[in-house]
Design an enzyme around this catalytic site. Sequence first.
Site, short mmCIF file in Angstrom:
data_model
loop_
_atom_site.label_atom_id
_atom_site.label_comp_id
_atom_site.label_asym_id
_atom_site.label_seq_id
_atom_site.Cartn_x
_atom_site.Cartn_y
_atom_site.Cartn_z
N CYS A 268 -0.99 -4.48 7.20
CA CYS A 268 -0.31 -3.39 7.78
C CYS A 268 0.59 -3.94 9.04
O CYS A 268 1.58 -3.32 8.98
CB CYS A 268 -1.24 -2.46 8.28
SG CYS A 268 -2.40 -1.70 6.97
N CYS B 296 0.78 -1.26 0.11
CA CYS B 296 0.04 0.10 -0.07
C CYS B 296 0.85 1.20 -0.04
O CYS B 296 0.24 2.45 -0.01
CB CYS B 296 -0.91 0.09 1.11
SG CYS B 296 -0.10 -0.16 2.65
#
Lengths: 384, 125
Positions: free
Chosen positions: B102, B33
Amino acid sequence: MKKIYLDHNATTPVDPRVLAAMQPYFSEVFGNPSSIHAFGREAKEALERARGRIAHLLGAREREVCFTGSGTEADNMAIKGVAHSYRNKGDHLITTQIEHHAVLASCGYLEKEGFRVTYLPVDGTGRVNPDDVRKAITDHTILITIMHANNEVGTIQPIPEIGRIAREHGVLFHTDAGQSAGKLPILVDELNVDLLSLSGHKIYAPKGVGALYIRKGTKITPLIHGGHHEHGRRAGTENLASLVGLGKAAEIAETERAEESERLTQLRDALHKKITDRIERVFLNGHPTQRIASTLNLSFAAVEGESIILSLDMEGIAVASGSACTSGSLESSHVLNAMGIIPELPPRSVRFSLGRTNTLEDIETVSEVLPPIIERLRAMSPLT
Amino acid sequence: MYSEKVMDHFQHPRNVGQLPDADGIGEMGNPVCGDIMKLYIKVRDDRIQDVKFQTFGCGAAIATSSMMTELVMGKTLDEAERVTRKNVAEALDGLPPNKMHCSNLAADALHKAIEDYRTKNAPPA
């Protein structure tokens, strides 16, 4: 805490006037518009009045308006319907890299079926060059589909000019007017389009209804087969109350558009100015002037979009990062990527989209709440 | 979509900042990301005496960074290395499925900081 909604490009509340217009069509006037008895006839009349209002908004004939279950369905119907009807004539479509996923995914689906699709680039403001469209047209091109205004950054495309080019070459032209309906004039003969999609819930009508304008003589293979509803183009008993709502919303949009656009432009520009006065290194994404009144898309150097959205949400302020359809996913915005925004930074942005619910007071509040949030997040960032 | 713990660590992140005299620094970009994390460690007697982080990223990236610093503070380097992304996610009462990646960022940055320390402090050959 007063809640402030600045996500009108994602969806709008149903206007109280729209809701009032819909009210009788749940339990009082509930007939099936296809029935021949009085109940059905009354429903049919209401349905056709709604169609008339959409036709008026578009400067089109009533028969050219086909109701759908969403803007997405209208896009799917236009793109797949034309491709499947004109397959014998050619196998090539032209679109852009910044379309809504309803268009991009429909084109992707057709590619799997063997169609070829050209995805045109845009400039740094998000505009397509009409010359690029002209150059992309081949003898095999059957459809050009380019959005009227972009949902993420608000940039308005030169639709009338692209439409002229399409017509010169005898290629059908579709535009997704989901974000422009109610904000810009969308007269189909001025835009030079053969097909146009719009969505109810972006113009203060309920979710679950949309419409596709289909110019007389344009062949469309239906997506949904069944009864003879919508002149055999889209089967399924019409969502009467919501379509009455769509008709009312179109009427309001037409009457109030000019004045409301002016009001929103002023609010939006005031918000932009207050933010850039109080926060350094803020970049506007989208065209500085050729942009729908609702939309302010900003990048804040060294700060990621979602962290800003979460922080504002805790203060009761609703904004978005990119489009609502992609904010649950990982990818960075395909629109900002195509625009090549601040190449040294990961493309992140926050979209403030204004609408009827907003006042100057809202703008004041947001511009006071935002600076400490950006300051806190910048202090946390490894980027400078 | 986020647990209360994630929101707490997002709103009040622990150990944010830099360590000017860090013994090891790990900087990682998330290939999924584009988020970026920088982790600083101060090591004394093979133990993480202090740890700080800076993160450019979403709520989950900031919360996992913060939680990672809490989990490894005071641990020996070997113990700290055994802290997995799963431990971090569990300590935050879970992450949404599309945000699980993440937690890689914090784990990877930590491993890089420890590696950086070990390279700098390798006994002469």
